[in-house]
Design a protein around this motif. Structure first.
Motif, short mmCIF file in Angstrom:
data_model
loop_
_atom_site.label_atom_id
_atom_site.label_comp_id
_atom_site.label_asym_id
_atom_site.label_seq_id
_atom_site.Cartn_x
_atom_site.Cartn_y
_atom_site.Cartn_z
N THR A 271 -13.82 34.68 48.47
CA THR A 271 -13.87 35.25 47.12
C THR A 271 -14.75 34.38 46.23
O THR A 271 -14.83 33.17 46.40
N VAL A 272 -15.39 35.04 45.26
CA VAL A 272 -16.16 34.34 44.23
C VAL A 272 -15.48 34.64 42.89
O VAL A 272 -15.07 35.78 42.63
N HIS A 273 -15.40 33.60 42.04
CA HIS A 273 -14.63 33.69 40.81
C HIS A 273 -15.50 33.35 39.60
O HIS A 273 -15.59 32.20 39.19
N PRO A 274 -16.14 34.36 39.01
CA PRO A 274 -16.98 34.11 37.83
C PRO A 274 -16.14 33.91 36.56
O PRO A 274 -15.06 34.49 36.41
N THR A 275 -16.66 33.10 35.67
CA THR A 275 -16.22 33.13 34.28
C THR A 275 -16.93 34.30 33.60
O THR A 275 -17.54 35.14 34.27
N ASN A 276 -16.85 34.41 32.28
CA ASN A 276 -17.61 35.45 31.58
C ASN A 276 -19.06 35.42 32.02
O ASN A 276 -19.66 34.34 32.12
N THR A 277 -19.61 36.58 32.27
CA THR A 277 -20.98 36.70 32.78
C THR A 277 -21.75 37.68 31.90
O THR A 277 -21.20 38.67 31.41
N ASP A 278 -23.02 37.43 31.74
CA ASP A 278 -23.88 38.18 30.83
C ASP A 278 -24.22 39.55 31.41
O ASP A 278 -25.30 39.78 31.95
N THR A 279 -23.26 40.47 31.32
CA THR A 279 -23.45 41.84 31.80
C THR A 279 -23.01 42.81 30.72
O THR A 279 -22.54 42.43 29.65
N ASP A 280 -23.10 44.10 31.03
CA ASP A 280 -22.72 45.14 30.07
C ASP A 280 -21.25 45.07 29.69
O ASP A 280 -20.85 45.61 28.64
N MET A 281 -20.42 44.45 30.52
CA MET A 281 -19.00 44.36 30.18
C MET A 281 -18.77 43.60 28.88
O MET A 281 -17.83 43.89 28.15
N ILE A 282 -19.61 42.58 28.61
CA ILE A 282 -19.42 41.83 27.37
C ILE A 282 -20.54 42.05 26.36
O ILE A 282 -20.34 41.82 25.17
N GLN A 283 -21.70 42.51 26.80
CA GLN A 283 -22.83 42.66 25.88
C GLN A 283 -22.90 44.07 25.32
O GLN A 283 -23.83 44.83 25.56
N ASN A 284 -21.88 44.45 24.57
CA ASN A 284 -21.86 45.76 23.94
C ASN A 284 -20.88 45.68 22.78
O ASN A 284 -20.04 44.79 22.71
N PRO A 285 -20.94 46.62 21.85
CA PRO A 285 -20.09 46.54 20.67
C PRO A 285 -18.60 46.50 20.98
O PRO A 285 -17.83 45.85 20.29
N GLY A 286 -18.18 47.17 22.06
CA GLY A 286 -16.75 47.24 22.33
C GLY A 286 -16.11 45.93 22.72
O GLY A 286 -14.92 45.73 22.48
N THR A 287 -16.87 45.04 23.36
CA THR A 287 -16.28 43.77 23.78
C THR A 287 -16.93 42.60 23.09
O THR A 287 -16.28 41.77 22.47
N TYR A 288 -18.26 42.50 23.16
CA TYR A 288 -18.93 41.35 22.55
C TYR A 288 -18.60 41.27 21.06
O TYR A 288 -18.28 40.21 20.54
N ARG A 289 -18.68 42.37 20.38
CA ARG A 289 -18.45 42.35 18.94
C ARG A 289 -17.01 41.99 18.59
O ARG A 289 -16.72 41.56 17.49
#
Length: 277
Positions: free
Chosen positions: A196-214
């Motif tokens: 398994t690979v365990h990322p921290t927050n990663t620069d993808t659409d999951m966080i780079q959009n108004p619903g989450t990043y903002r």
């Protein structure tokens, strides 16, 4: 110099954009042909960020073909094990085998333990846990037939620690570790390594959009690391709010390569020190 995956075929879910596209391109750069699968559509309970589209998947195709590698794609739901198995079998027949599989597809939604709706719980578990199980079951017979290979399950730092407001996500990502450890034992005799690979927050659409990043930086004029750092300062030991997709893809590449030929059953964080905080 020959690529580390010359002559190999890699199957990746959630490959239309974000981490999945990054994995596809990075493995193709090292010589792999790609099987890329994505839902390319909305889910009922995910509204914090927009879904991937078929045009996103087409962009993955263009990026891989630009590297002069072959790519076979399918729009498919990882929750449907029978369809996924058919897709993989057809692609393997076309490309000549399977050596690497990356169970990358995943979603996130938000809610505290008492606020989270049951339908959100079920949908996330179905994608993030059952979907990983389906991916493994679709890939493993072909890896066995090949005489060995690598299966990497993308978990999260939430697979090794608790996190508020995402209990369903944390539960699924912890469960992936249990699946990995079981399969690492079951398939070692076939020369198949499972990690398994365990990322921290990663620069993808999951966080780079108004619903989450903002949600984390509502007053920021644009989505930059500097603007987001105050909200994330307590997450990572290294003072960055997120890592880049290539950082995760490099770990996937390493585990898929012969450089990791004796590495199995490992939980590999790529987390800027989040787990040592």
């Amino acid at each position: 110099m020959a690529g580390r995956l010359d002559g190999k075929v890699a199957f990746i879910t959630g490959a239309a954009r974000g981490l999945g596209r990054s994995h596809a391109v990075r493995l193709a750069e090292e010589g792999a042909d790609i099987i890329a699968v994505d839902l390319c559509g909305p889910l009922e309970t995910v509204d914090a960020y927009p879904p991937a589209t078929e045009e996103d998947l087409a962009e993955t195709v263009r990026a891989v073909e630009k590297l002069d590698r072959r790519i076979v794609t399918a729009v498919a739901d990882v929750r449907d094990g029978a369809v996924l198995a058919e897709v993989v079998s057809a692609a393997v027949a076309e490309l000549g085998g399977l050596d690497v599989a990356v169970a990358n597809a995943g979603i996130v939604s938000f809610g505290g333990t008492l606020e989270l709706e049951e339908r959100a719980w079920r949908e996330l578990i179905d994608v993030n846990l059952t979907g990983v199980w389906n991916t493994a079951r679709a890939a493993l017979p072909h890896l066995v037939e090949r005489g060995g290979g690598s299966l990497t399950l993308i978990s999260s730092i939430g697979g090794l620690r608790g996190m508020p407001a995402v209990g369903h996500y944390v539960a699924a990502k912890h469960a992936i570790v249990g699946l990995m450890r079981t399969m690492a034992n079951e398939f070692a005799e076939h020369g198949i390594r499972v990690n398994t690979v365990h990322p921290t927050n990663t620069d993808t659409d999951m966080i780079q959009n108004p619903g989450t990043y903002r949600m984390f930086a509502p007053d920021a004029p644009e989505a930059t690391q500097e603007a987001a750092l105050p909200a994330f300062r307590s997450l990572n030991a290294i003072p960055v709010p997120w890592v880049d997709p290539i950082d995760i893809s490099n770990a996937v590449l390493f585990l898929a390569s012969d450089e990791a030929r004796y590495i199995t059953g490992v939980t590999l964080p790529v987390d800027a020190g989040a787990l040592v905080r």
